[in-house]
Design an enzyme around this catalytic site. Structure first.
Site, PDB file in Angstrom:
ATOM      1  N   HIS A 313      36.752 -14.114   1.750  1.00  0.00           N
ATOM      2  CA  HIS A 313      37.201 -15.484   1.565  1.00  0.00           C
ATOM      3  C   HIS A 313      38.520 -15.446   1.072  1.00  0.00           C
ATOM      4  O   HIS A 313      39.016 -14.477   0.427  1.00  0.00           O
ATOM      5  CB  HIS A 313      36.350 -15.995   0.490  1.00  0.00           C
ATOM      6  CG  HIS A 313      36.607 -17.478   0.366  1.00  0.00           C
ATOM      7  ND1 HIS A 313      37.615 -18.267  -0.274  1.00  0.00           N
ATOM      8  CD2 HIS A 313      35.998 -18.491   0.925  1.00  0.00           C
ATOM      9  CE1 HIS A 313      37.646 -19.438  -0.235  1.00  0.00           C
ATOM     10  NE2 HIS A 313      36.465 -19.807   0.782  1.00  0.00           N
ATOM     11  N   ASP A 370      28.879 -19.538   3.999  1.00  0.00           N
ATOM     12  CA  ASP A 370      28.280 -19.807   5.199  1.00  0.00           C
ATOM     13  C   ASP A 370      27.307 -18.657   5.649  1.00  0.00           C
ATOM     14  O   ASP A 370      26.431 -18.716   6.685  1.00  0.00           O
ATOM     15  CB  ASP A 370      29.540 -19.654   6.202  1.00  0.00           C
ATOM     16  CG  ASP A 370      30.377 -20.951   6.038  1.00  0.00           C
ATOM     17  OD1 ASP A 370      29.830 -21.976   5.938  1.00  0.00           O
ATOM     18  OD2 ASP A 370      31.695 -20.549   6.205  1.00  0.00           O
TER      19      ASP A 370
HETATM   20  N1  CMC Z   1      34.980  -8.312   8.128  1.00  0.00           N
HETATM   21  C1  CMC Z   1      35.599  -7.382   8.221  1.00  0.00           C
HETATM   22  N2  CMC Z   1      36.755  -6.902   7.325  1.00  0.00           N
HETATM   23  C2  CMC Z   1      37.238  -8.224   6.760  1.00  0.00           C
HETATM   24  C3  CMC Z   1      36.688  -9.458   6.788  1.00  0.00           C
HETATM   25  C4  CMC Z   1      35.570  -9.338   7.372  1.00  0.00           C
HETATM   26  N3  CMC Z   1      34.780 -10.646   7.378  1.00  0.00           N
HETATM   27  N4  CMC Z   1      37.394 -10.249   6.092  1.00  0.00           N
HETATM   28  C5  CMC Z   1      38.407  -9.577   5.720  1.00  0.00           C
HETATM   29  N5  CMC Z   1      38.399  -8.523   6.219  1.00  0.00           N
HETATM   30  C6  CMC Z   1      39.408  -7.353   5.871  1.00  0.00           C
HETATM   31  C7  CMC Z   1      40.646  -7.458   6.893  1.00  0.00           C
HETATM   32  O1  CMC Z   1      40.712  -6.650   7.890  1.00  0.00           O
HETATM   33  C8  CMC Z   1      41.900  -6.968   5.683  1.00  0.00           C
HETATM   34  O2  CMC Z   1      41.649  -5.650   5.880  1.00  0.00           O
HETATM   35  P1  CMC Z   1      43.118  -4.548   5.669  1.00  0.00           P
HETATM   36  O3  CMC Z   1      43.518  -4.878   4.086  1.00  0.00           O
HETATM   37  O4  CMC Z   1      42.521  -3.291   5.844  1.00  0.00           O
HETATM   38  O5  CMC Z   1      43.944  -5.137   6.697  1.00  0.00           O
HETATM   39  C9  CMC Z   1      41.094  -7.170   4.321  1.00  0.00           C
HETATM   40  O6  CMC Z   1      39.961  -7.608   4.337  1.00  0.00           O
HETATM   41  C10 CMC Z   1      41.681  -8.786   3.950  1.00  0.00           C
HETATM   42  O7  CMC Z   1      41.392  -9.571   4.753  1.00  0.00           O
HETATM   43  P2  CMC Z   1      42.471 -10.784   5.257  1.00  0.00           P
HETATM   44  O8  CMC Z   1      42.257 -11.174   6.858  1.00  0.00           O
HETATM   45  O9  CMC Z   1      43.874 -10.431   4.655  1.00  0.00           O
HETATM   46  O10 CMC Z   1      41.794 -11.940   4.301  1.00  0.00           O
HETATM   47  P3  CMC Z   1      42.168 -13.474   4.621  1.00  0.00           P
HETATM   48  O11 CMC Z   1      42.253 -13.949   3.259  1.00  0.00           O
HETATM   49  O12 CMC Z   1      43.362 -13.897   5.460  1.00  0.00           O
HETATM   50  O13 CMC Z   1      40.623 -14.156   5.371  1.00  0.00           O
HETATM   51  C11 CMC Z   1      39.014 -14.816   5.946  1.00  0.00           C
HETATM   52  C12 CMC Z   1      39.812 -14.683   4.969  1.00  0.00           C
HETATM   53  C13 CMC Z   1      37.525 -15.792   5.300  1.00  0.00           C
HETATM   54  C14 CMC Z   1      39.199 -15.555   7.090  1.00  0.00           C
HETATM   55  C15 CMC Z   1      38.087 -13.552   6.238  1.00  0.00           C
HETATM   56  O14 CMC Z   1      37.703 -13.054   5.322  1.00  0.00           O
HETATM   57  C16 CMC Z   1      37.120 -13.617   7.392  1.00  0.00           C
HETATM   58  O15 CMC Z   1      37.709 -13.687   8.828  1.00  0.00           O
HETATM   59  N6  CMC Z   1      35.999 -13.722   7.167  1.00  0.00           N
HETATM   60  C17 CMC Z   1      34.793 -14.029   8.246  1.00  0.00           C
HETATM   61  C18 CMC Z   1      35.025 -15.341   8.598  1.00  0.00           C
HETATM   62  C19 CMC Z   1      34.324 -16.272   7.395  1.00  0.00           C
HETATM   63  O16 CMC Z   1      33.162 -15.890   6.800  1.00  0.00           O
HETATM   64  N7  CMC Z   1      34.951 -17.335   7.284  1.00  0.00           N
HETATM   65  C20 CMC Z   1      34.262 -18.468   6.204  1.00  0.00           C
HETATM   66  C21 CMC Z   1      34.979 -18.580   4.794  1.00  0.00           C
HETATM   67  S1  CMC Z   1      33.982 -19.302   3.831  1.00  0.00           S
HETATM   68  C22 CMC Z   1      34.078 -21.218   4.216  1.00  0.00           C
HETATM   69  C23 CMC Z   1      35.273 -21.912   3.979  1.00  0.00           C
HETATM   70  O17 CMC Z   1      35.195 -22.184   2.642  1.00  0.00           O
HETATM   71  O18 CMC Z   1      35.913 -22.319   4.751  1.00  0.00           O
END
Ligand code: CMC
Length: 436
Positions: A313, A370
């Protein structure tokens, strides 16, 4: 309530090139980190700030929702989400978000009646549905029919009139459930069910989704209770992508139904509301417990776009407090329905393995709301493609409360971010015959 954040503290910024220093006011809210007020930064320094995904930018003042991602706290108007989910109804939370307080007995009765009174949609709306293919994604239909409502309610178009704003808010909260249910019925080729105003919000929603005119339908109280919890847990979540979309669209003084239509579009993506659908699709893709290590390895591989859906998240970096509540509701629903879905076993094993894996532990990637909502909704009988629609039904309360709060600000200005331009510098026009 801290309506006027303090400004005694300052933050000094020094330009390393010129040695000039600038004092910026520091604002403090009731909770959360202090905020550097950069509104005059450009005028004072000639610089913009650069924060493409808004990871460090407060776009507004708000009294609705507070999140502490490190501690796993989510509260609405000071009330913790777990208390609200356990002790309140969805419409109580809607009242809280819209008006600042939980309703007393009289207010509760009035507000519930007011929402029930607005559940029907204009009969013409039926014809919008008929323009869609039956296999259209329900969120595509929702974006369109919600925006289309802006063509119906002319008497609520004066957004400068607080009463008309209020009627718009009530209409939106009531009608989005009817539209969501109609979308489901249309997708499966069944007749629309008119709302029943003798039922509670969640009972009525289940009734409109699952009843058919040919036979009586009794709402299962365990499912109605779980649905109410799902709606409460998704009602508002501070300045996320879809809420920011609604605020930005609304800042131009656009019609609120159209603004909420824009919010639905933003919610649709798999990084936001679309994740609940993506979780179940991922579980289907994994297929069996023995395949989990392969998918965990793919999620960790930076050259592979696969991510574990339902994990991680942007704000919660410890646990998602909504996920804890939903996990319990999920167990109750599955036990009541006697459902044994192999995907549940798969999900639990995936959760266990991921929570022990250093990759996920180090990056603080925990199951989010989710991860569980899809499993409950599937057990209730909703097709996967409807999951994000349910999120939209709930979040409409947050969107319209945030919109109303923004419109109540004395000096509303259109939102207009700036940019770091990296294109070509100014150059002479090249005539077509001279172009290479
Ligand atoms: N699976 C694998 N690796 C992940 C995941 C994941 N689900 N989420 C984040 N990471 C890794 C990412 O690759 C990065 O690694 P590194 O530091 O080595 O480059 C690190 O964790 C930080 O991730 P980020 O992309 O900078 O995090 P973000 O804050 O931009 O993204 C997120 C948040 C929710 C978009 C992401 O965690 C994700 O894509 N999760 C899966 C989709 C999901 O479940 N979304 C629902 C969110 S809850 C509902 C809502 O409130 O809307």
């Amino acid at each position: 309530m801290n309506k006027n954040p303090k400004t005694e503290k300052t933050f000094t910024l020094t330009n390393d090139e010129t040695g000039e220093s600038f004092k910026l006011p520091v604002l403090e809210g009731t909770e959360g980190p202090p905020v550097i007020d950069i509104r005059k930064l450009y005028a004072q320094t000639g610089h913009f700030t650069f924060d493409p995904s808004f990871t460090a930018t407060g776009s507004c003042k708000s009294r609705l929702t507070f999140i502490d991602g490190e501690k796993g706290i989510l509260s609405h108007r000071g009330y913790h989400i777990a208390d609200l989910a356990e002790k309140s109804s969805f419409l109580d939370v809607a009242h809280l978000l819209l008006y600042g307080d939980l309703p007393n007995t009289k207010e509760k009765e009035d507000f519930d009646n007011e929402i029930r009174y607005h559940t029907m949609v204009d009969e013409q709306v039926n014809f919008f549905y008929r323009g869609f293919r039956r296999d259209a994604h329900p969120m595509a239909i929702m974006c369109a029919v919600m925006s289309a409502l802006s063509a119906f309610y002319h008497d609520s178009l004066d957004i400068n009139d607080p009463e008309q704003r209020e009627v718009s808010a009530h209409r939106l909260i009531a009608k989005v459930a009817t539209l969501g249910a109609m979308t489901h019925k249309y997708s499966i080729g069944q007749p629309f069910m008119y709302p029943r105003n003798d039922l509670s919000f969640s009972e009525n929603f289940l009734y409109m989704c699952f009843a058919v005119p040919a036979e009586p339908y009794k709402v299962n109280p365990v499912l109605a209770n779980a649905m109410d919890k799902i709606l409460i847990l998704h009602a508002d979540h501070e300045q996320n992508a879809s809420t920011s979309t609604v605020r930005l669209a609304g800042s131009s003084q656009a019609n609120p139904f159209a603004c909420v239509g824009a919010g639905i579009a933003s919610l649709w993506g798999p990084s936001h509301g679309g994740a609940n659908q993506a979780v179940l699709e991922m579980l289907d893709q994994i297929g069996s417990v023995d395949k989990i290590p392969e998918f965990i390895a793919r999620a960790k591989d930076k050259d592979d776009p696969f991510r574990l859906m339902g994990f991680g998240h942007r704000v919660y970096k410890n646990f998602d407090p909504r996920a804890n509540v939903l996990k319990k509701a999920c167990d109750e629903v599955l036990a009541d329905l006697g459902v044994s879905d192999p995907r549940v076993e798969l999900a639990m094993e995936l959760e266990r393995i991921a929570l022990e894996d250093p990759y996920f532990v180090d990056r603080k990637l925990f199951p989010n709301v989710d991860f569980y909502s899809g499993i409950i909704l599937s057990a209730m009988g909703f097709p996967t493609s409807m999951f994000t629609v349910l999120f939209a039904v709930a979040r409409t309360v947050g969107w319209i409360s945030q919109w109303k709060e923004m419109l109540e600000e004395p000096a509303l200005r259109i939102g207009r971010p700036r940019q770091l331009y990296t294109g070509p510098k100014s150059r002479p026009y090249v005539d077509i015959k001279d172009r290479k």
